[in-house]
Every structure is written in structure tokens, then in C-alpha cells.
Design an enzyme around this catalytic site. Structure first.
Site, PDB file in Angstrom:
ATOM      1  N   ARG A   1      96.026  14.185  38.436  1.00  0.00           N
ATOM      2  CA  ARG A   1      94.858  13.295  38.423  1.00  0.00           C
ATOM      3  C   ARG A   1      93.612  14.015  37.889  1.00  0.00           C
ATOM      4  NH1 ARG A   1      91.813  12.427  42.524  1.00  0.00           N
ATOM      5  NH2 ARG A   1      93.421  12.614  44.122  1.00  0.00           N
TER       6      ARG A   1
ATOM      7  N   TYR B   1      85.974  -8.901  24.340  1.00  0.00           N
ATOM      8  CA  TYR B   1      87.340  -9.001  24.850  1.00  0.00           C
ATOM      9  C   TYR B   1      87.311  -9.675  26.238  1.00  0.00           C
ATOM     10  CZ  TYR B   1      91.834  -7.459  26.630  1.00  0.00           C
ATOM     11  OH  TYR B   1      93.083  -7.424  27.165  1.00  0.00           O
TER      12      TYR B   1
ATOM     13  N   ASP C   1      83.082  -0.468  21.785  1.00  0.00           N
ATOM     14  CA  ASP C   1      84.527  -0.650  21.849  1.00  0.00           C
ATOM     15  C   ASP C   1      85.018  -0.661  20.408  1.00  0.00           C
ATOM     16  OD1 ASP C   1      87.115  -1.687  21.885  1.00  0.00           O
ATOM     17  OD2 ASP C   1      86.733  -2.970  23.618  1.00  0.00           O
TER      18      ASP C   1
ATOM     19  N   LYS D   1      96.660  -0.557  21.918  1.00  0.00           N
ATOM     20  CA  LYS D   1      96.709  -1.326  20.676  1.00  0.00           C
ATOM     21  C   LYS D   1      97.039  -0.427  19.487  1.00  0.00           C
ATOM     22  CE  LYS D   1      95.414  -4.610  23.434  1.00  0.00           C
ATOM     23  NZ  LYS D   1      93.998  -4.978  23.600  1.00  0.00           N
TER      24      LYS D   1
HETATM   25  C1  LIG Z   1      93.121  -4.953  24.628  1.00  0.00           C
HETATM   26  C2  LIG Z   1      91.683  -4.668  24.495  1.00  0.00           C
HETATM   27  C3  LIG Z   1      90.965  -4.103  25.558  1.00  0.00           C
HETATM   28  C4  LIG Z   1      91.596  -3.779  26.881  1.00  0.00           C
HETATM   29  O1  LIG Z   1      92.553  -2.791  26.766  1.00  0.00           O
HETATM   30  P1  LIG Z   1      93.807  -2.667  27.774  1.00  0.00           P
HETATM   31  O2  LIG Z   1      94.498  -1.448  27.270  1.00  0.00           O
HETATM   32  O3  LIG Z   1      94.584  -3.928  27.664  1.00  0.00           O
HETATM   33  O4  LIG Z   1      93.230  -2.490  29.132  1.00  0.00           O
HETATM   34  C5  LIG Z   1      89.620  -3.844  25.355  1.00  0.00           C
HETATM   35  N1  LIG Z   1      89.013  -4.133  24.191  1.00  0.00           N
HETATM   36  C6  LIG Z   1      89.673  -4.687  23.159  1.00  0.00           C
HETATM   37  C7  LIG Z   1      88.936  -4.981  21.895  1.00  0.00           C
HETATM   38  C8  LIG Z   1      91.027  -4.976  23.272  1.00  0.00           C
HETATM   39  O5  LIG Z   1      91.671  -5.533  22.246  1.00  0.00           O
END
Ligand SMILES: *Cc1c(COP(=O)(O)O)cnc(C)c1O
Length: 394
Positions: free
Chosen positions: A59, A112, A184, A209
Site C-alpha cells: 500500500r 465524465y 483529465d 482506457k
Molecule cells: C473512464 C474515465 C474516467 C474514470 O476512470 P476509471 O478507470 O473508470 O475509474 C475518468 N475520466 C475519463 C475521461 C474517463 O473516460
């Protein structure tokens, strides 16, 4: 290890603890370990003080997780990076680390779905205020920044309408009001844009992703300056949102082909967007690479000459039309994610923006007929052929 003379209990209890090999594996092993053996109290002190490299408890740090953090640090041109169990883990910890009771977060008005829920429902429990602003309007942003929000949270390319955010201009405005800019950068990837290079304070990825790229691991990463990352690292430890070593290993494996995948999917997306924009069954096509896109000029200057893997388009016939189209697809898969090797489509109104009312959705341009496509690495001809036969059935 020679088990001669030991009891079966002792043989079993220590089975497999010592691996011996004279040669080094070409690929890093998976340290699927929760804890590390330390030689002495002195070594423990040295590791905790950061004077000696080493790991104590997963952790707090793990070799595979550390590898992912180093790779993203370099990709994003950051000082340091911290990995989390998911993209939401990265976003949540970043906000909780940078703001406190009485502070305000200024956020883009199209985010998101999970981020939206976090902002609208959960941050208020900590006494944090949230304001939303249209990120394509610098005048409105300047005005909103006058109220002195602690943090501004935006997406470099927004989902699902693929608006491009002027991170450089926003960062300039924000630094004048002492506001930290958190980006992001999931959709753009560090190959198309590096937010830290143009003034942002933190850049975040859902590694689930495009970075991972194979829909087999969840993870998130935040990258930025040393001091900010130190705060984030501690937050990650105490909230317990750290990444699993195997997931880190899988994401690093995915990153090895990131440039190849990004090159291919951007090419595919541009050609498919052009095809869709000329198809009579499609009301509108959203892709920053198209001249018709409202942010085409900004995208041309902000991104590296490519425009990403995502294409959104609105079909005739609203939700009905979308439903018929999705059922008619043969190769392309219907899945609520993005950024993998296969082309996938999703339906924003029923997935990422499900929590909003129909009125709220339409206010931000998300209609029932809207399809969001994540282009994969298949041949462009096959993607086009599948879209074509499904559009025929409308
Ligand atoms: C999928 C996504 C998230 C969240 O990510 P997770 O790995 O599903 O928690 C945040 N921002 C964007 C733009 C995303 O496509």
C-alpha cells in the site's frame, strides 16, 4: 531449497519463497506481494527516510506500481506520478488532496459521468463548493476565476462531444487567481497533449482506457510536481486506493505499444469521421479533426497534429434509431468503455450521462440519437463496412 529434515508444516509454510535463477527475465516479474522482507531495523530506517531504495508494504509502494509511475512521469514530462486503483481513484484523491472545507472547485460543465457524480454529490460532504463553467468560453472562465476557486478541473478533450479545452489559456488565467489546474488527459493521452508543459498543475489518466488499452485492467495515474505528488501519495495510502501490482504490470505492458495504437486509431478515426459526416443517415458528426468542428483550429494548434480516437455522431430517430443501429452492428462492439484495440460504441444518454435528466442532457447537446465511438486498430475498411451496413438498417 532442500527440505530434508524439515517438518511438512515448515516445508509448506515457506514453499516458493526463494526463487533462484542465474539469468534475468527479459520482462519484469510481477511482484504480487503485499509485504517485503527487510534485513534490519537500520535498513527499515533508511528506506523510510528515502536514503535507500526498497519496499516495505505494497500500500506504500510496490515495484510494478513504481514502474508504471516512472513511465507516466516521463510520458507527461512530470517530476513524479502516483498510481491509483482506477481513474476515479486518481480524480477523487487529487481533489481531496488539493481542497478542504470552505474551498471551491471550478469544473467544466461536461465531464465524465463518475467525475460529475463525485462533484455534485460527494464533495459537498466535506464542505467543498462546486461551480460549473462552459470550458469553451474563456470570458466566462475568467469571471468564474475571480471568485478564487482553489482548483479548476477540466478534461483536455471532453466526452462525448469532443470539445477541445484551451489548457494553455486557462492555466494563464488560473495562475493569476492562484487556482490550481487539474486536467483529465485520458482522451488525449500524453502523445497528443502534455498539460504540464502548457501550465497545468496535475494531469490525470484513467489508465483503464488508452494507456492500458486492452480492457483487462483498471487503474489511474496522476502526475505533476514533486510537492503535489507527495501529498497525493500520502492521500492514496491513507484512503487505501492503491493499485494492484498485476494491474500495474498489465498497464505497463499495454503502454509498450501505445504510440503504435494511438497512431493507428487516430488515422482510423479521421477517415471514419469523414465517412460519417457524408452519410445521409447521420445528422451530425463530432470530431475535432473535421473542419466543421467548432474547435478544429484550437485542436490543430493544441494537439500534435492528430485528433484522437473518439468520434461521436447523431443518428436520425433518437433513442429508437440508436437502439436499432447498435443491434445491427456485427464487428463493432457495444461497451461502456473506450480506448481499446477493438472499435466500440457507447450510448452517452444511457451510460455516462444517465444520471442527468433529459433536459439537462439536451442542454449540453447529448441527444437520444447520439453514439460515441472509440476507434480501434482494425482495418479502416472493415470499420466503415460495419457502420455502413448498420446505418442501412435505419
Ligand atoms: C473512464 C474515465 C474516467 C474514470 O476512470 P476509471 O478507470 O473508470 O475509474 C475518468 N475520466 C475519463 C475521461 C474517463 O473516460
Amino acid at each position: 531449497m532442500n527440505g530434508k529434515g524439515r517438518s511438512v508444516e515448515s516445508i509448506c509454510a515457506s514453499a516458493g519463497r526463494d526463487v533462484r535463477s542465474a539469468t534475468k527475465p527479459l520482462m519484469a516479474p510481477i511482484y504480487q506481494d503485499s509485504v517485503f522482507e527487510v534485513e534490519s531495523l537500520e535498513q527499515l530506517d533508511e528506506i523510510y527516510a528515502g536514503r535507500e531504495d526498497g519496499f516495505i508494504y505494497t500500500r506504500d509502494g510496490n515495484p510494478n506500481v513504481g514502474t508504471l509511475e516512472s513511465v507516466v512521469t516521463e510520458l507527461e514530462n512530470a517530476d513524479d506520478a502516483v498510481a491509483f486503483a482506477s481513474g476515479m481513484g486518481a480524480i477523487g484523491n487529487t481533489l481531496l488532496s488539493l481542497v478542504g472545507a470552505g474551498d471551491t472547485v471550478l469544473a467544466g460543465d461536461v465531464l465524465y459521468g463518475g467525475t460529475n457524480l463525485l462533484l455534485r454529490k460527494h464533495l459537498s460532504k466535506f464542505g467543498v463548493g462546486v461551480e460549473f463553467v462552459d470550458v469553451t468560453d474563456l470570458g466566462l472562465i475568467e469571471k468564474a476565476l475571480e471568485l478564487g476557486p482553489r482548483v479548476m478541473l477540466v478534461e483536455s478533450i471532453t466526452n462525448p462531444l469532443l470539445r477541445v479545452t484551451d489548457i494553455e489559456a486557462i492555466s494563464k488565467l488560473a495562475s493569476a487567481s492562484g487556482t490550481r489546474v487539474v486536467v483529465d488527459n485520458t482522451l488525449a493521452t500524453p502523445l497528443l497533449m502534455r498539460p504540464l508543459d502548457i501550465g497545468a498543475d496535475v494531469t490525470i489518466h484513467s489508465a483503464t482506457k488508452v494507456l492500458g488499452g486492452h480492457s483487462d485492467a483498471m487503474g489511474g495515474v496522476a502526475a505533476g510536481r514533486f510537492e503535489t505528488m507527495a501529498v497525493l501519495r500520502e492521500s492514496n495510502r491513507v484512503w487505501g486506493s492503491t493499485l494492484d501490482p498485476f494491474a500495474a504490470w498489465l498497464i505497463v505492458r499495454g503502454i509498450r505499444t501505445l504510440p503504435l495504437r494511438v497512431a493507428r486509431v487516430c488515422e482510423n478515426a479521421l477517415r471514419v469521421a469523414d465517412y460519417l459526416s457524408r452519410h445521409p443517415a447521420v445528422l451530425s458528426t463530432h470530431y475535432p479533426g473535421l473542419r466543421s468542428h467548432p474547435d478544429h483550429d484550437l485542436a490543430t494548434s493544441m494537439l500534435d497534429g492528430r485528433f484522437g480516437s473518439m468520434v461521436s455522431f447523431e443518428l436520425r430517430g433518437g433513442v429508437e434509431g440508436a437502439s436499432r443501429f447498435i443491434r445491427a452492428l456485427e464487428m463493432i462492439r457495444f461497451a461502456a468503455s473506450l480506448g481499446e484495440t477493438c472499435t466500440t460504441v457507447s450510448h452517452p444518454a444511457k451510460t455516462s450521462h444517465r444520471a442527468l435528466s433529459e433536459g439537462e442532457r439536451e442542454e449540453v447537446g447529448i441527444y437520444g440519437g447520439l453514439i460515441r465511438m472509440s476507434c480501434g486498430i482494425e482495418s479502416e475498411e472493415d470499420i466503415e463496412a460495419d457502420l455502413g451496413q448498420a446505418l442501412e438498417k435505419l
